[in-house]
Design a protein around this motif. Structure first.
Motif, short mmCIF file in Angstrom:
data_model
loop_
_atom_site.label_atom_id
_atom_site.label_comp_id
_atom_site.label_asym_id
_atom_site.label_seq_id
_atom_site.Cartn_x
_atom_site.Cartn_y
_atom_site.Cartn_z
N ASP A 285 0.83 -1.21 0.00
CA ASP A 285 0.00 0.00 0.00
C ASP A 285 0.86 1.25 0.00
O ASP A 285 0.58 2.23 -0.71
CB ASP A 285 -0.92 0.00 1.23
N PHE A 286 1.92 1.24 0.82
CA PHE A 286 2.83 2.38 0.86
C PHE A 286 3.43 2.65 -0.52
O PHE A 286 3.51 3.79 -0.98
CB PHE A 286 3.97 2.13 1.86
N LYS A 287 3.88 1.58 -1.18
CA LYS A 287 4.51 1.71 -2.49
C LYS A 287 3.55 2.30 -3.51
O LYS A 287 3.92 3.19 -4.30
CB LYS A 287 5.00 0.33 -2.96
N PHE A 288 2.31 1.84 -3.48
CA PHE A 288 1.27 2.37 -4.38
C PHE A 288 1.04 3.85 -4.11
O PHE A 288 0.96 4.68 -5.02
CB PHE A 288 -0.03 1.58 -4.19
N ASN A 289 0.94 4.22 -2.82
CA ASN A 289 0.68 5.60 -2.45
C ASN A 289 1.82 6.53 -2.84
O ASN A 289 1.60 7.68 -3.22
CB ASN A 289 0.43 5.71 -0.94
N GLN B 145 6.78 7.21 2.01
CA GLN B 145 8.12 6.69 1.70
C GLN B 145 8.81 6.21 2.98
O GLN B 145 9.44 5.15 3.00
CB GLN B 145 8.96 7.78 1.04
N SER B 146 8.67 7.00 4.06
CA SER B 146 9.25 6.59 5.34
C SER B 146 8.59 5.32 5.86
O SER B 146 9.25 4.42 6.38
CB SER B 146 9.08 7.71 6.37
N GLY B 147 7.26 5.25 5.70
CA GLY B 147 6.53 4.05 6.13
C GLY B 147 6.97 2.82 5.36
O GLY B 147 7.13 1.74 5.93
N PHE B 148 7.16 3.00 4.05
CA PHE B 148 7.62 1.89 3.21
C PHE B 148 9.00 1.40 3.65
O PHE B 148 9.22 0.19 3.82
CB PHE B 148 7.65 2.33 1.74
#
Length: 232
Positions: A59-63, A214-217
Motif C-alpha cells: 500500500d505504501f509503495k502504491f501511495n 516513503q518513510s513508512g515503506f
C-alpha cells in the motif's frame, strides 16, 4: 562412640531425595516445555505480523507513486497557468486528474490487535524488535490525519473546477480516474489565482504525505527483514 543410623532412616532419606529430585526435574521439564511453546508462539506471532506488514508495504509503495504523480502534475499545471509552458489538451486533462488524486491508507492491523488482545505479543523474546513493531503501528495515526486534510482540500479544488470545466469519470482501477475537457481547462483555469493557490496547498500536503508513505515503506520493509532474520 560410633552411632549407627537405623537402616529405615537411611532408606527414608534416600526416598525423600528421590522424590524431591523427581519433582525438581518435573518442574524444570515443565518450564522447558512452557518456554519452548512460548518461543514458538512468539515466532508464529512475528510471522503473522510480517505477512500483515507486507500488505502495508504494498500500500505504501502504491501511495508513493500516486503522490509523486500528483506533485509532478501540480508543478506542470502551475507553470502552465503562469504562462511559462504550453501543454496539450490531453496532457492537461491527465495532469489535472493526477493533481486531484489523493490516497487513503487502510492500515492492516487485525493481526496486531488480535495478538495484543491475547497477550501473545509478550511471547516475542526480542524486546527491541517488539518495541519497533509497536512504534510502527502507532505511526499509522499520521495517515488518518493526512487523508482528512487532503480530502477537504480536494473538495475545495473541485468547487473551483466543477462550474467551469466538464469532466467524466473513467474507472477506479484506471489512471487517470477522470477525463477533463482540455479546452475548458485552458479557457477557465489559466491565470485563475484561486485555483493556483489551492494547487500550491495541495502540493504541500502531497509532499508531506509522500514523505510519510516513503518513510513508512522503508520502515516497514526494514522491520520485515528483521523479523525474517529473527525467525530463520
Amino acid at each position: 562412640m560410633e552411632v549407627h543410623r537405623p537402616k529405615f532412616l537411611k532408606g527414608f532419606l534416600e526416598e525423600v531425595s528421590i522424590i524431591l529430585l523427581s519433582i525438581s526435574l518435573a518442574v524444570v521439564a515443565e518450564r522447558m516445555v512452557e518456554h519452548y511453546v512460548h518461543t514458538k508462539q512468539g515466532e508464529a506471532a512475528l510471522v503473522r505480523l510480517a505477512a500483515e506488514m507486507k500488505r502495508d508495504a504494498a500500500d505504501f509503495k502504491f501511495n508513493v507513486t500516486i503522490h509523486k504523480n500528483a506533485i509532478e502534475a501540480e508543478d506542470k499545471l502551475t507553470a502552465w497557468s503562469k504562462g511559462e509552458i504550453e501543454i496539450s489538451d490531453d496532457s492537461l486533462s491527465i495532469y489535472l486528474s493526477n493533481a486531484l488524486d489523493f490516497t487513503f491508507f487502510a492500515s492492516n492491523t487485525s493481526e496486531f490487535e488480535s495478538l495484543k488482545a491475547t497477550s501473545k505479543l509478550a511471547y516475542i523474546e526480542n524486546h527491541e524488535l517488539l518495541s519497533k513493531i509497536i512504534v510502527n503501528y502507532n505511526r499509522y495515526e499520521d495517515f488518518k490525519l493526512g487523508t482528512t486534510i487532503e480530502n477537504d482540500l480536494v473538495q475545495k479544488l473541485y468547487a473551483v473546477i466543477r462550474p467551469r470545466v466538464k469532466y467524466s469519470f473513467n474507472s477506479i482501477q484506471e489512471q487517470p480516474h477522470y477525463r477533463f475537457d482540455g479546452a475548458g481547462i485552458k479557457q477557465q483555469l489559466r491565470n485563475n489565482q484561486e485555483f493556483l493557490n489551492l494547487l500550491q496547498e495541495k502540493k504541500l500536503l502531497d509532499t508531506q504525505t509522500l514523505y510519510w508513505n516513503q518513510s513508512g515503506f522503508n520502515r516497514t520493509n526494514k522491520l520485515i527483514q528483521q523479523i525474517e532474520e529473527e525467525t530463520k
